[in-house]
Design a protein around this motif. Sequence first.
Motif, PDB file in Angstrom:
ATOM      1  N   VAL A 137       0.670  -1.448  -0.462  1.00  0.00           N
ATOM      2  CA  VAL A 137      -0.154  -0.243  -0.035  1.00  0.00           C
ATOM      3  C   VAL A 137       0.470   1.785   0.190  1.00  0.00           C
ATOM      4  N   ASP A 138       1.760   1.242   0.336  1.00  0.00           N
ATOM      5  CA  ASP A 138       2.881   2.544   1.082  1.00  0.00           C
ATOM      6  C   ASP A 138       3.549   2.884  -0.310  1.00  0.00           C
ATOM      7  N   LYS A 139       3.684   2.169  -1.016  1.00  0.00           N
ATOM      8  CA  LYS A 139       4.104   2.496  -2.499  1.00  0.00           C
ATOM      9  C   LYS A 139       2.992   2.382  -3.469  1.00  0.00           C
ATOM     10  N   CYS A 140       1.380   1.939  -3.858  1.00  0.00           N
ATOM     11  CA  CYS A 140       1.306   2.358  -4.624  1.00  0.00           C
ATOM     12  C   CYS A 140       0.067   3.580  -3.939  1.00  0.00           C
ATOM     13  N   ARG A 141      -0.287   3.766  -2.741  1.00  0.00           N
ATOM     14  CA  ARG A 141      -0.675   5.226  -2.537  1.00  0.00           C
ATOM     15  C   ARG A 141      -0.654   6.112  -3.567  1.00  0.00           C
ATOM     16  N   ASN A 142      -0.106   6.029  -3.602  1.00  0.00           N
ATOM     17  CA  ASN A 142      -0.296   8.128  -4.363  1.00  0.00           C
ATOM     18  C   ASN A 142       0.362   7.704  -6.014  1.00  0.00           C
ATOM     19  N   GLU A 149     -12.730  12.015  -2.009  1.00  0.00           N
ATOM     20  CA  GLU A 149     -12.772  12.986  -0.199  1.00  0.00           C
ATOM     21  C   GLU A 149     -11.669  11.107   0.501  1.00  0.00           C
ATOM     22  N   ARG A 150     -11.141  11.103   0.605  1.00  0.00           N
ATOM     23  CA  ARG A 150     -10.523  10.200   1.322  1.00  0.00           C
ATOM     24  C   ARG A 150     -10.615   8.624   0.927  1.00  0.00           C
ATOM     25  N   TYR A 151      -9.828   8.733  -0.804  1.00  0.00           N
ATOM     26  CA  TYR A 151     -10.046   7.818  -0.984  1.00  0.00           C
ATOM     27  C   TYR A 151      -9.106   6.606  -0.535  1.00  0.00           C
ATOM     28  N   ARG A 152      -7.920   7.552  -0.310  1.00  0.00           N
ATOM     29  CA  ARG A 152      -6.706   6.645  -0.359  1.00  0.00           C
ATOM     30  C   ARG A 152      -6.789   5.825   1.152  1.00  0.00           C
ATOM     31  N   GLU A 153      -7.387   6.928   1.717  1.00  0.00           N
ATOM     32  CA  GLU A 153      -7.217   5.543   3.331  1.00  0.00           C
ATOM     33  C   GLU A 153      -8.041   4.665   3.892  1.00  0.00           C
ATOM     34  N   ILE A 154      -9.112   5.315   2.899  1.00  0.00           N
ATOM     35  CA  ILE A 154     -10.093   3.896   2.687  1.00  0.00           C
ATOM     36  C   ILE A 154      -9.936   2.691   2.078  1.00  0.00           C
ATOM     37  N   VAL A 155      -9.373   3.051   0.398  1.00  0.00           N
ATOM     38  CA  VAL A 155      -8.820   1.563  -0.408  1.00  0.00           C
ATOM     39  C   VAL A 155      -7.926   1.027   0.216  1.00  0.00           C
ATOM     40  N   GLY A 156      -6.821   2.534   1.021  1.00  0.00           N
ATOM     41  CA  GLY A 156      -5.788   1.518   2.164  1.00  0.00           C
ATOM     42  C   GLY A 156      -6.044   0.566   2.730  1.00  0.00           C
ATOM     43  N   TYR A 158      -8.867  -1.064   3.197  1.00  0.00           N
ATOM     44  CA  TYR A 158      -9.821  -1.656   2.378  1.00  0.00           C
ATOM     45  C   TYR A 158      -8.355  -2.911   1.831  1.00  0.00           C
ATOM     46  N   SER A 159      -7.558  -2.345   1.157  1.00  0.00           N
ATOM     47  CA  SER A 159      -6.213  -3.498   0.225  1.00  0.00           C
ATOM     48  C   SER A 159      -5.686  -4.328   1.287  1.00  0.00           C
ATOM     49  N   VAL A 160      -5.858  -3.779   3.064  1.00  0.00           N
ATOM     50  CA  VAL A 160      -4.890  -4.634   3.513  1.00  0.00           C
ATOM     51  C   VAL A 160      -6.172  -6.010   4.225  1.00  0.00           C
ATOM     52  N   LYS A 161      -7.187  -5.068   4.105  1.00  0.00           N
ATOM     53  CA  LYS A 161      -7.789  -6.217   5.118  1.00  0.00           C
ATOM     54  C   LYS A 161      -8.500  -7.515   3.981  1.00  0.00           C
ATOM     55  N   VAL A 162      -8.537  -7.160   3.248  1.00  0.00           N
ATOM     56  CA  VAL A 162      -8.822  -8.086   1.829  1.00  0.00           C
ATOM     57  C   VAL A 162      -7.300  -8.923   1.800  1.00  0.00           C
ATOM     58  N   ARG A 163      -6.383  -8.683   1.642  1.00  0.00           N
ATOM     59  CA  ARG A 163      -5.259  -9.953   1.273  1.00  0.00           C
ATOM     60  C   ARG A 163      -5.272 -10.407   1.953  1.00  0.00           C
ATOM     61  N   ASN A 164      -5.293 -10.198   3.637  1.00  0.00           N
ATOM     62  CA  ASN A 164      -5.634 -10.744   4.632  1.00  0.00           C
ATOM     63  C   ASN A 164      -6.105 -11.622   4.557  1.00  0.00           C
ATOM     64  N   MET A 165      -7.111 -11.335   4.657  1.00  0.00           N
ATOM     65  CA  MET A 165      -8.222 -12.687   4.245  1.00  0.00           C
ATOM     66  C   MET A 165      -7.745 -13.843   3.236  1.00  0.00           C
ATOM     67  N   LEU A 166      -8.031 -13.387   1.780  1.00  0.00           N
ATOM     68  CA  LEU A 166      -7.247 -13.863   0.822  1.00  0.00           C
ATOM     69  C   LEU A 166      -6.439 -15.275   1.189  1.00  0.00           C
ATOM     70  N   GLN A 192      -0.927  -7.375  -6.118  1.00  0.00           N
ATOM     71  CA  GLN A 192      -2.468  -7.296  -5.352  1.00  0.00           C
ATOM     72  C   GLN A 192      -3.053  -6.509  -6.851  1.00  0.00           C
ATOM     73  N   MET A 193      -4.018  -6.349  -7.221  1.00  0.00           N
ATOM     74  CA  MET A 193      -5.067  -5.732  -8.223  1.00  0.00           C
ATOM     75  C   MET A 193      -6.140  -5.183  -7.637  1.00  0.00           C
ATOM     76  N   LEU A 194      -6.636  -3.599  -7.471  1.00  0.00           N
ATOM     77  CA  LEU A 194      -7.579  -3.635  -7.290  1.00  0.00           C
ATOM     78  C   LEU A 194      -8.810  -3.527  -8.571  1.00  0.00           C
ATOM     79  N   SER A 195      -9.464  -3.525  -8.547  1.00  0.00           N
ATOM     80  CA  SER A 195     -10.210  -3.442 -10.267  1.00  0.00           C
ATOM     81  C   SER A 195     -11.939  -3.196 -10.271  1.00  0.00           C
ATOM     82  N   VAL A 196     -12.368  -1.972  -9.981  1.00  0.00           N
ATOM     83  CA  VAL A 196     -14.036  -1.404  -9.883  1.00  0.00           C
ATOM     84  C   VAL A 196     -14.725  -1.878 -11.133  1.00  0.00           C
ATOM     85  N   ASN A 197     -15.309  -2.367 -11.182  1.00  0.00           N
ATOM     86  CA  ASN A 197     -16.278  -1.622 -12.251  1.00  0.00           C
ATOM     87  C   ASN A 197     -17.214  -1.811 -12.484  1.00  0.00           C
TER      88      ASN A 197
END
Length: 339
Positions: A137-142, A149-156, A158-166, A192-197
């Motif tokens: 996350v820290d290298k991809c966030r930028n 507003e808060r896109y980077r905070e929320i998606v960051g 979320y990405s960690v939690k979903v990764r841990n689940m998988l 890890q790729m996020l793809s929003v359809n």
Amino acid sequence: MEKLVSSWYNDKSLPHDYVFPPDKRPGKDHEVARCNSIPVIDLEKADYDGRNHIIQQIRDASQDFGFFQVINHGVSERLMDDTMNLFFEFFDMPNEDKAEHFSEDPHKKSRLYTSNNYDNEEFHLWRDNLRHPCNPVDKCRNLWPTKPERYREIVGEYSVKVRNMLLQILELMREGLALQSNAFREELTKEQMLSVNHYPPCPEPSLTLGLPKHCDPNLITAVQQGDIPGLQVLKDAKWIGVEPLPNAFVVNVGHQLQIITNGKFKSAVHRAVTSSSHARTTIVTFLVPDSHSIIEPAKALTDNKPPLYRAFKFGEFMSFYTEKVGDPETVLEPFKLKN
């Protein structure tokens, strides 16, 4: 930007270049019955005395269906709702705000687009897609959008939690197959790729598709569906609808997991159909091998059964997958061994 469906779809009939051929369009099947027999697995029970039962459930679902739904998975309801609402807001932004992210360059790491080969397609998908890397996350966030507003905070988060689940699910799969501890080594889940359809309301859902029939090329996938049905999976030569469950993720076995398990698990053939009355947004997380990773059947699964697939680099597989546009009937053929 004019190629984004969400920028022009309102009050228009379906353009001819979105009408799929009769053998590929969903037809009346776009309203298939939603299936109640799709496995639903309570991951919380894997932390207690029910671990062996959950492992067996995951193993059976991965063999019989190639997909399942998980509940009590460690990603909070608040975070799931915040993330989905964030993407509703993203796709509702004015075109001038979304234009900053639009790109037809498939090599751009973070972009908003409709398809990789729009100008050369015979027919187009009824969807827009936002895609970017998430790990680490820290290298991809930028690379990510700053609006809403808060896109980077929320998606960051979320990405960690979903990764841990998988990763937890992969560990349960490993135990169920009695594989060595390094069977799903770090390089197999490095990317890890996020793809929003986003699928706007469609005037004629029976004639077009949000996503065509395909299997995922990666290792494993998690899908947050939202409330609107549209995900369909091919089971026993019939399309079945995947019922959206509150606060659940759909988990798909990808091609690489099928190969590593020597065909014990199967990648799920699936597609996305559209709705005439509702927009639909799905949040998809892919765990993807490094392009130089060597993919081959796990040795423990070839002692009593010959390997079904040859060893190859993941980048080689992706080149062929892209060329065949993910065609599930042919994409694995060059990698099969003739036993």
